[in-house]
Design a protein around this motif. Structure first.
Motif, PDB file in Angstrom:
ATOM      1  N   GLN A  61       0.878  -1.205  -0.066  1.00 15.76           N
ATOM      2  CA  GLN A  61       0.052   0.100  -0.003  1.00 15.76           C
ATOM      3  C   GLN A  61       0.932   1.193  -0.008  1.00 15.76           C
ATOM      4  N   PHE A  62       1.888   1.085   0.688  1.00 10.42           N
ATOM      5  CA  PHE A  62       3.060   2.403   0.656  1.00 10.42           C
ATOM      6  C   PHE A  62       3.523   2.573  -0.674  1.00 10.42           C
ATOM      7  N   GLY A  63       3.714   1.738  -1.287  1.00 18.37           N
ATOM      8  CA  GLY A  63       4.332   1.816  -2.749  1.00 18.37           C
ATOM      9  C   GLY A  63       3.115   2.243  -3.808  1.00 18.37           C
ATOM     10  N   TYR A  64       1.842   1.696  -3.613  1.00 16.39           N
ATOM     11  CA  TYR A  64       0.963   2.302  -4.366  1.00 16.39           C
ATOM     12  C   TYR A  64       0.591   3.875  -4.051  1.00 16.39           C
ATOM     13  N   SER A  65       0.527   3.965  -2.685  1.00 19.23           N
ATOM     14  CA  SER A  65       0.419   5.522  -2.151  1.00 19.23           C
ATOM     15  C   SER A  65       1.268   6.378  -2.966  1.00 19.23           C
ATOM     16  N   THR A  66       2.493   6.128  -2.650  1.00 21.56           N
ATOM     17  CA  THR A  66       3.563   6.852  -3.177  1.00 21.56           C
ATOM     18  C   THR A  66       3.671   7.227  -4.997  1.00 21.56           C
ATOM     19  N   ASN A  67       3.293   6.138  -5.527  1.00 22.12           N
ATOM     20  CA  ASN A  67       3.376   6.132  -7.110  1.00 22.12           C
ATOM     21  C   ASN A  67       2.011   6.905  -7.189  1.00 22.12           C
ATOM     22  N   ILE A 109       2.614  15.051 -10.816  1.00 18.18           N
ATOM     23  CA  ILE A 109       3.016  14.986 -11.936  1.00 18.18           C
ATOM     24  C   ILE A 109       1.898  15.746 -12.947  1.00 18.18           C
ATOM     25  N   GLY A 110       0.854  15.193 -12.732  1.00 15.29           N
ATOM     26  CA  GLY A 110      -0.383  15.608 -13.524  1.00 15.29           C
ATOM     27  C   GLY A 110      -0.845  17.036 -13.351  1.00 15.29           C
ATOM     28  N   PHE A 111      -0.860  17.345 -12.016  1.00  9.59           N
ATOM     29  CA  PHE A 111      -1.273  18.626 -11.461  1.00  9.59           C
ATOM     30  C   PHE A 111      -0.363  19.775 -11.912  1.00  9.59           C
ATOM     31  N   LEU A 112       0.900  19.425 -11.864  1.00 12.57           N
ATOM     32  CA  LEU A 112       1.974  20.471 -12.416  1.00 12.57           C
ATOM     33  C   LEU A 112       2.026  20.469 -13.913  1.00 12.57           C
ATOM     34  N   ALA A 113       1.478  19.551 -14.712  1.00 15.40           N
ATOM     35  CA  ALA A 113       1.392  19.726 -16.185  1.00 15.40           C
ATOM     36  C   ALA A 113       0.032  20.559 -16.411  1.00 15.40           C
ATOM     37  N   TYR A 114      -0.954  20.499 -15.399  1.00 13.38           N
ATOM     38  CA  TYR A 114      -2.350  21.322 -15.607  1.00 13.38           C
ATOM     39  C   TYR A 114      -1.700  22.688 -15.205  1.00 13.38           C
ATOM     40  N   LEU A 115      -0.832  22.930 -14.174  1.00 13.26           N
ATOM     41  CA  LEU A 115      -0.612  24.359 -13.744  1.00 13.26           C
ATOM     42  C   LEU A 115       0.573  24.845 -14.990  1.00 13.26           C
ATOM     43  N   ILE A 116       1.125  24.139 -15.707  1.00 15.82           N
ATOM     44  CA  ILE A 116       1.893  24.696 -16.642  1.00 15.82           C
ATOM     45  C   ILE A 116       1.042  25.003 -17.888  1.00 15.82           C
ATOM     46  N   ASN A 117       0.232  24.294 -18.169  1.00 13.94           N
ATOM     47  CA  ASN A 117      -0.793  24.738 -19.306  1.00 13.94           C
ATOM     48  C   ASN A 117      -1.692  25.935 -19.082  1.00 13.94           C
ATOM     49  N   GLU A 118      -1.951  26.165 -17.491  1.00 14.75           N
ATOM     50  CA  GLU A 118      -2.813  27.085 -17.420  1.00 14.75           C
ATOM     51  C   GLU A 118      -1.705  28.640 -16.951  1.00 14.75           C
ATOM     52  N   ARG A 119      -0.588  28.353 -17.283  1.00 18.55           N
ATOM     53  CA  ARG A 119       0.343  29.583 -17.027  1.00 18.55           C
ATOM     54  C   ARG A 119       0.060  30.804 -18.151  1.00 18.55           C
ATOM     55  N   LYS A 120      -0.648  30.413 -19.365  1.00 16.46           N
ATOM     56  CA  LYS A 120      -0.977  31.596 -20.131  1.00 16.46           C
ATOM     57  C   LYS A 120      -1.960  32.533 -19.597  1.00 16.46           C
ATOM     58  N   LYS A 121      -2.676  32.074 -18.675  1.00 16.68           N
ATOM     59  CA  LYS A 121      -3.795  33.005 -18.244  1.00 16.68           C
ATOM     60  C   LYS A 121      -3.411  33.920 -17.214  1.00 16.68           C
ATOM     61  N   PHE A 122      -2.005  33.811 -17.270  1.00 15.96           N
ATOM     62  CA  PHE A 122      -1.557  34.726 -15.786  1.00 15.96           C
ATOM     63  C   PHE A 122      -0.475  35.846 -16.683  1.00 15.96           C
ATOM     64  N   PRO A 123      -0.373  37.102 -16.116  1.00 13.91           N
ATOM     65  CA  PRO A 123       0.613  37.843 -16.911  1.00 13.91           C
ATOM     66  C   PRO A 123       2.025  37.477 -16.696  1.00 13.91           C
ATOM     67  N   LEU A 131       7.730  20.454  -5.737  1.00 17.43           N
ATOM     68  CA  LEU A 131       8.621  19.829  -4.603  1.00 17.43           C
ATOM     69  C   LEU A 131       7.750  18.614  -4.203  1.00 17.43           C
ATOM     70  N   THR A 132       6.244  18.545  -4.546  1.00 19.95           N
ATOM     71  CA  THR A 132       5.611  17.263  -4.247  1.00 19.95           C
ATOM     72  C   THR A 132       6.208  16.060  -5.215  1.00 19.95           C
ATOM     73  N   VAL A 133       6.512  16.418  -6.218  1.00 14.21           N
ATOM     74  CA  VAL A 133       6.884  15.304  -7.330  1.00 14.21           C
ATOM     75  C   VAL A 133       8.427  15.199  -6.782  1.00 14.21           C
ATOM     76  N   VAL A 134       9.302  16.048  -6.467  1.00 11.07           N
ATOM     77  CA  VAL A 134      10.718  15.693  -5.957  1.00 11.07           C
ATOM     78  C   VAL A 134      10.615  14.787  -4.606  1.00 11.07           C
ATOM     79  N   PHE A 135       9.773  15.260  -3.844  1.00 12.99           N
ATOM     80  CA  PHE A 135       9.641  14.314  -2.567  1.00 12.99           C
ATOM     81  C   PHE A 135       9.080  12.925  -2.977  1.00 12.99           C
ATOM     82  N   GLY A 136       8.276  12.798  -3.950  1.00 14.25           N
ATOM     83  CA  GLY A 136       7.761  11.608  -4.275  1.00 14.25           C
ATOM     84  C   GLY A 136       8.670  10.874  -4.954  1.00 14.25           C
ATOM     85  N   LEU A 137       9.521  11.457  -5.528  1.00 15.01           N
ATOM     86  CA  LEU A 137      10.712  10.729  -6.451  1.00 15.01           C
ATOM     87  C   LEU A 137      11.611  10.245  -5.142  1.00 15.01           C
TER      88      LEU A 137
END
Length: 195
Positions: free
Chosen positions: A27-33, A40-54, A80-86
């Protein structure tokens, strides 16, 4: 309770403990993964949303653009979330590798010398988890087949490996907890921008 009944109960509890230990590790392995993937998905979403900001500009004459600042903070926390996950995944893998080797070393010593290797508590309170992590990435000093003949060398290397494994295990859990907290903070901060 007879002595045999007591032995049977101890055996039953040992089997239960082993089963639940395996379940916890899985379960620890599943949770971490899972949370690393979500990060990673949220980071990709945020990068995609970047154009909405100045554009980011540093000008001390202007007032603070709070939406941009909160967006940047959310991106940094997600990164940092992704780094700590890795870190958690990698340290857990190295911990399992060392633990497997410790069991093999116990078996080899039992075959060759008919003796037990220590199970005493390993004090890690004054040790650096991150320093140990980077040392483990660089080199692990395993007990080799040639070392088995010299019990003093085996004991020294064995204790060192036990400490290294325990530190990696602690780092895996600590970094996973930080991963969860940072991901939650990142989502909360970003959600203040869209509501």
């Amino acid at each position: 309770m007879t002595e045999q009944e007591q032995k049977d109960k101890v055996k039953e509890y040992s089997e239960r403990h082993q089963q639940w230990s395996n379940q916890a590790l899985t379960q620890f392995g599943y949770s971490t993964n899972l949370f690393t993937t979500i990060g990673i998905g949220f980071l990709a979403y945020l990068i995609n949303e970047r154009k909405k900001f100045p554009a980011i500009t540093i000008d001390f004459e202007q007032s603070v653009n709070w939406s941009l600042l909160l967006f940047v903070i959310s991106v940094c926390l997600t990164l940092l979330t992704v780094v700590f996950g890795l870190i958690s995944i990698t340290s857990r893998l190295y911990d399992i590798r060392i633990t497997r080797h410790l069991v093999l070393t116990r078996k080899r010593v039992m075959k060759k010398h008919a003796m037990y290797l220590t199970d005493k508590h390993t004090d890690i309170s004054n040790q650096s988890k991150i320093g140990n992590f980077f040392r483990s990435l660089n080199k692990i000093d395993f007990v080799t087949g040639n070392d088995i003949s010299n019990i003093q060398t085996v004991n020294t290397k064995f204790e060192s490996l036990r400490m290294q494994s325990k530190l990696l295990g602690e780092l895996a859990w600590t970094s996973h907890k930080l991963q969860l907290v940072l991901l939650l903070l990142s989502v909360i901060i970003y959600s203040t921008l869209i509501f």
